[in-house]
Design a protein around this motif. Structure first.
Motif, PDB file in Angstrom:
ATOM      1  N   UNK B 128    -105.369  69.250 -20.781  1.00 53.54           N
ATOM      2  CA  UNK B 128    -106.054  69.387 -19.491  1.00 53.54           C
ATOM      3  C   UNK B 128    -106.636  70.769 -19.226  1.00 53.54           C
ATOM      4  N   UNK B 129    -105.975  71.866 -19.628  1.00 55.74           N
ATOM      5  CA  UNK B 129    -106.633  73.154 -19.354  1.00 55.74           C
ATOM      6  C   UNK B 129    -108.000  73.252 -20.028  1.00 55.74           C
ATOM      7  N   UNK B 130    -108.077  72.788 -21.287  1.00 56.06           N
ATOM      8  CA  UNK B 130    -109.348  72.858 -22.007  1.00 56.06           C
ATOM      9  C   UNK B 130    -110.394  71.948 -21.356  1.00 56.06           C
ATOM     10  N   UNK B 131    -109.943  70.713 -21.001  1.00 50.90           N
ATOM     11  CA  UNK B 131    -110.864  69.765 -20.366  1.00 50.90           C
ATOM     12  C   UNK B 131    -111.377  70.316 -19.047  1.00 50.90           C
ATOM     13  N   UNK B 132    -110.471  70.918 -18.288  1.00 49.14           N
ATOM     14  CA  UNK B 132    -110.869  71.448 -16.985  1.00 49.14           C
ATOM     15  C   UNK B 132    -111.854  72.592 -17.160  1.00 49.14           C
ATOM     16  N   UNK B 133    -111.620  73.405 -18.192  1.00 48.77           N
ATOM     17  CA  UNK B 133    -112.523  74.522 -18.470  1.00 48.77           C
ATOM     18  C   UNK B 133    -113.918  73.973 -18.780  1.00 48.77           C
ATOM     19  N   UNK B 134    -113.952  72.905 -19.568  1.00 45.68           N
ATOM     20  CA  UNK B 134    -115.227  72.268 -19.892  1.00 45.68           C
ATOM     21  C   UNK B 134    -115.901  71.755 -18.619  1.00 45.68           C
ATOM     22  N   UNK B 135    -115.084  71.093 -17.784  1.00 45.63           N
ATOM     23  CA  UNK B 135    -115.636  70.481 -16.579  1.00 45.63           C
ATOM     24  C   UNK B 135    -116.215  71.536 -15.647  1.00 45.63           C
ATOM     25  N   UNK B 136    -115.509  72.648 -15.484  1.00 45.34           N
ATOM     26  CA  UNK B 136    -116.005  73.638 -14.523  1.00 45.34           C
ATOM     27  C   UNK B 136    -117.158  74.453 -15.085  1.00 45.34           C
ATOM     28  N   UNK B 137    -117.486  74.269 -16.365  1.00 45.73           N
ATOM     29  CA  UNK B 137    -118.651  74.981 -16.885  1.00 45.73           C
ATOM     30  C   UNK B 137    -119.917  74.183 -16.614  1.00 45.73           C
TER      31      UNK B 137
END
Lengths: 152, 504, 325
Positions: B128-137
């Motif tokens: 989830x941290x990686x996915x969230x980072x992707x999402x907020x970019x």
């Protein structure tokens, strides 16, 4: 018959496109930009025209898909059904849910071939059952209309 | 993350009971046309005040997961998809149900949902941290390209006639232009009715296009089918067939589950887009694409797995940054805050137990959903045994209440009526419905993000390729659309071919 | 002797209740389900506050309070639905600050005269947020840049002419700049705007500080200012515009519970009394604290004055920034 259908379809799409584009002329613009809220309606109108022309072309070339025959043979039930929905929508706020639903059930059950015992049973039981589920359990604010004094 | 920690966090009779109760509740709400997962969660909020944080989170998660699946039930039985996510494959599931396989269809959908959901949780717990980072970019540029790419699915979900698929898509997009525009706030095509300022909502639009148009067709074509009852296959047989179907298509489930989770995490996408893209991909790579839309289980497997996986995906930006991906997670964030838990990158260290519980609850909800969902299927399919003279009026009334429930106003029923007639006319003209729904769902997303990006760039269109991620997505989107349009033109003007063989 | 004391006690009570309440007994109670209209979507701040209040009213009066989200038209749809309802006490709603902006920007003819304010539920001051990698460390730095390079920066937070747009444009105007010295990029609400800010799509966002609280605490966003005159308990270090700016600019949105126009005094004051009791409970205090907000309360007479003052001030701002129609 199919050719006729496709000509009507194509023409209807083109007419819709013209209406959209005509209406979009009056939309305001965004300062500094050459377009505004009218951009997408115009793109869509163009798309509708092209699709309409495509359908006409298909009809001409005879490549339009065959389709099941859905020609209405019973216009009266068709119009009645539309009438039920329209009437229900208009009377709902005034008569309240129970009465409006009961009336709609009577007409609809007869329309779909139900006998009188089934129709009456449905019109009496279903409004209460649906009201219980949607209003009491699921908290949908269904209107009471003239039954407001009896409301719970 | 450690699976044992996740499991022990929810191995508590209270949590299990809560999850079980909430999956039942979610199934009820989700199966009711017009009542969405959002509404189910909003109604649940007052109860969460009296729960401890772990229990509250478990309740929300269990309710959402089942409600999204249960949307398939009304879709298959009544052609009234409970959510836009179920709309991708409603024509298939409805056709199968009409052919006497309602239970097989729904069990396939249930099992696909469960596996998709589990894949979603596993990805959530691992990345989830990686996915969230992707999402907020993702800014409006990337969101615009993603939605435009999503629109290309219209070509795959429709019928065999290219101009008809496009006509359907543009009709849907035209419906989506109704309402106040984002750039200058001008009301378009609202006929002076302020209730239309927010646009045409999906639920009444879907009920009109699918359910009411079907009723109109029934009313208009003769009388012979009106008294018949549909056949319903035995449960045991349905279970066996469904399990075999999922086993056979395990690779599709895996692909759609993974893809669904990622798409669900991205802003502007969510469960709807996840289901559509998976369905379209499924059809594109299928060996039997011509069967799609006429009652084929393959697309249901993919779409069903993707939308439930996306539910888990949507939690990533919410958990990691406190940015809600949809209205369900927005409510959930409120509940978390109320329980003294602040979402943020630290939540994985500061409130590790809670995060484990969240994952555990997701997992548990998906497992228990097999039981409650199965129960719901068994009960709901009884509905089809009712004579049509009772079933049809009930479907009609459920359509109207469903619309009223979502908007709290009779305007919704007018929308249903108008789009019901439009849907009927489209069916008469041989225009497929699915691309139109896609247009309604994505039209506003595409336009809003385009306008926002253009306002940021002051009309400089090259800005759409300035950012790295946007440039990559943009090129992919343009290539896909370019190929599609080229093929469409070739198809129109190329040599005549026999219909039915032209599918790729 | 006994009757005299009683008479005195009654007189004292009536006098104590003040002029607003007059001789009403304020003990009206609903005996069936009440519809609670929220003009904004599920999951937002107005929705959360209203649902909490609705569930506490439900406990208090033991009838269902059904929350209905009537979204649309930047608040027009829901506010009209509240104003148009029957003022019989069975429809109330969350009237928000937009009742004082919508009519100025020409969205509707509806004004606060068409509703009956009952009680204040929340005050939501705006903020100035930038990304963690932003070159701007202070509000002064940001404003200086905007002054020297008008139109270079972009800001977001809500729709065009929405309350957070007025927060930014009004602040720029109060500081002697063009209201569009920072260009406004409309968004569908605070959450998408913060998404844009995180992704680097815009330079600044001016939503409620409470909306950005989690991201500020996580270090993903930096709060340059709080547009209020007293600090937020949860984020006490954020500078206040009232101190930092020469103009002393502040802007807060607010949420009320209100009834349709011409609601009978008896019903309105019964609601007012019930809400006044609810906001004093620990449960309400806990709820407010969880969202980083303070408990607010205001007698309805004072609320009316507050809303009138807000209407005039927002009207001036809207005219000054050129959004009036």
């Amino acid at each position: 018959m199919n050719i006729n259908r496709d000509v009507v379809t194509g023409a209807a799409l083109i007419a819709l496109a013209i209406a959209m584009a005509w209406n979009a002329r009056g939309f305001p613009r965004i300062p500094v930009m050459a377009y505004g809220p009218d951009l997408f309606p115009n793109i869509i109108a163009t798309g509708l025209v092209l699709s309409g022309l495509g359908i006409l072309l298909e009809a001409r070339r005879g490549t339009a898909p065959e389709q099941e025959d859905t020609r209405p043979t019973a216009w009266i039930p068709f119009v009645t059904l539309i009438g039920i929905v329209a009437a229900f929508t208009i009377i709902l706020p005034w008569l309240g849910f129970h009465l409006s639903a009961a009336l709609a059930f009577v007409v609809a059950a007869r329309l779909f071939g139900g006998g009188w015992p089934v129709t009456i049973g449905l019109a009496v039981v279903a409004p209460f059952a649906l009201h219980y589920v949607f209003y009491s359990i699921l908290r949908v604010a269904l209107p009471w209309g003239v039954l407001t004094p009896l409301a719970w | 993350m450690d699976l044992m920690a996740i499991l022990s966090a929810v191995a508590d009779p209270l949590i299990i009971t809560t999850v079980l109760a909430c999956t039942l509740y979610g199934a009820l709400v989700g199966a009711m046309p017009g009542l969405t997962a959002t509404m189910a969660v909003a109604l649940l909020v007052p109860f969460t005040y009296f729960m401890d944080p772990v229990q509250a989170v478990a309740a929300i998660v269990a309710t959402t997961t089942t409600a999204i699946f249960a949307g398939d039930i009304s879709g298959a039985l009544l052609k009234m998809p409970g959510t836009p996510a179920s709309a991708a494959y409603v024509e298939d599931s409805y056709a199968l149900a009409q052919n006497g396989q309602p239970r097989t269809t729904l069990f396939v959908s249930l099992f696909a949902s469960v596996v998709g959901g589990v894949i979603g949780v596993l990805m959530l717990s691992l990345a989830s941290p990686q996915l969230a980072r992707l999402a907020t970019s993702f800014s409006s540029d990337e969101a615009f390209w993603l939605a435009t790419l999503g629109l290309s699915c219209a070509v795959f979900v429709g019928g065999s006639s290219v101009p008809r698929n496009f006509a359907s898509l543009f009709i849907g997009l035209a419906v989506a232009t109704v309402g106040i525009d984002v750039a200058v706030g001008h009301p378009r095509y609202t006929f002076g009715l302020d209730e239309l300022y927010d646009g045409i909502s999906f639920i009444p639009a879907m009920i009109g296009l699918f359910a009411l148009s079907e009723l109109l067709r029934n009313a208009a074509t003769g009388t012979e089918t009106r008294l018949g009852r549909l056949t319903v296959e035995p449960i045991a047989q349905a279970l066996r067939n469904a399990a075999a179907e999922i086993r056979r298509r395990w690779a599709s489930v895996l692909r759609s589950g993974t893809g669904g989770t990622v798409i669900g995490a991205l802003p502007g996408a969510g469960a709807d887009v996840a289901a559509w893209i998976s369905y379209a991909l499924s059809r594109r790579f299928s060996r039997t694409p011509e069967k799609f839309g006429k009652g084929h289980l393959e697309g249901i497997v993919d779409g069903g797995a993707a939308n439930n996986a996306a539910v888990a995906g949507a939690w990533t930006p919410a958990l990691v940054f406190g940015i809600p991906g949809d209205s369900v997670t927005a409510i959930a964030i409120g509940v978390l805050l109320m329980k003294g838990l602040t979402p943020g990158p630290d939540i994985f260290t500061s409130d590790a137990t809670l995060v484990y519980t969240l994952f555990g609850a997701f997992l548990l909800a998906n497992v228990l959903m097999v039981i409650t969902g199965g129960l719901a299927i068994a009960m709901a399919t009884q509905l089809l045994r009712v004579p049509r003279s009772v079933l049809m009026p009930l479907v009609l009334m459920l359509s109207m209440i469903g619309g009223y429930a979502i908007m709290g106003s009779t305007m919704a029923i007018w929308i249903i009526l108008v789009l019901g007639v439009v849907g009927y006319a489209m069916a008469r003209a041989g225009i497929p419905l699915a691309p139109a729904i896609l247009g309604i769902v994505l039209g506003q997303v595409v336009e809003d993000n385009f306008m926002v990006s253009m306002m940021k760039a002051q009309g400089d269109i090259t800005q759409f390729f300035e950012r790295d991620a946007a440039a990559v997505l943009g090129v992919i989107t343009l290539v896909v659309w370019g190929v599609l349009l080229l093929r469409a033109v070739l198809d129109m003007f190329g040599p005549r071919r026999a219909r039915g063989r032209k599918e790729t | 002797m006994k009757t005299v004391t009683k008479a005195i006690a009654v007189t004292a009570l009536v006098a104590g209740a003040g002029t607003a309440v007059q001789a009403q007994s304020c003990d009206w109670q609903p005996d069936r389900a009440v519809t609670y209209i929220v003009p904004w979507g599920a999951g937002g701040g107005t929705d959360a506050n209203s649902r909490m209040l609705a569930s506490m009213l439900e406990q208090k009066w033991d009838v269902p309070f059904n929350v209905v989200n009537r979204t649309g038209g930047n608040g027009v749809t829901g506010h009209s639905a509240i104003a148009r309802a029957d003022p019989d006490g069975y429809t109330v709603g969350a009237v928000t600050v937009e009742i004082n902006t919508m009519h100025w920007v020409g969205l509707t003819d509806l004004t606060m005269d068409d509703i009956t304010p009952i009680a204040l539920v929340d005050i939501v001051p705006a903020s100035v947020l930038v990304g963690k990698d932003s070159p701007f460390e202070t509000l002064e730095g940001l404003l200086d840049h905007a002054r020297e390079n008008p139109g270079d920066l972009t800001g977001s937070g809500t729709s065009l002419g929405g309350i957070w747009h007025l927060a930014l444009a009004g602040m720029l105007n109060a500081e002697g700049m063009a209201p569009d010295a920072i260009r406004w990029i409309p968004s569908q609400g605070a959450a998408p705007a913060m998404q844009e800010l995180l992704a680097g799509g815009v330079d600044v966002a001016t939503p409620a500080l409470s909306e950005g609280k989690s991201l500020v605490e996580a270090g993903e966003l930096r709060a340059l200012a709080y547009m209020h005159d007293s600090p937020m308990a949860a984020l006490p270090d954020v500078p206040l515009t009232a101190n930092a700016l020469d103009s002393g600019w502040t802007l807060a949105a607010y949420i009320t519970i209100s009834g349709p126009g011409d609601m009978p005094e008896e019903i309105a004051c019964s609601y007012e009394k019930a809400v006044a009791e609810i906001v004093q409970t620990d449960e309400w205090a806990e709820f407010k604290a969880s969202r980083g907000a303070e408990v607010v309360s205001m007698p309805s007479a004072e609320l009316v004055d507050y809303m009138k003052a807000s209407d005039a001030a927002l009207g001036d701002t809207i005219k000054a920034v050129g959004l009036a129609k």
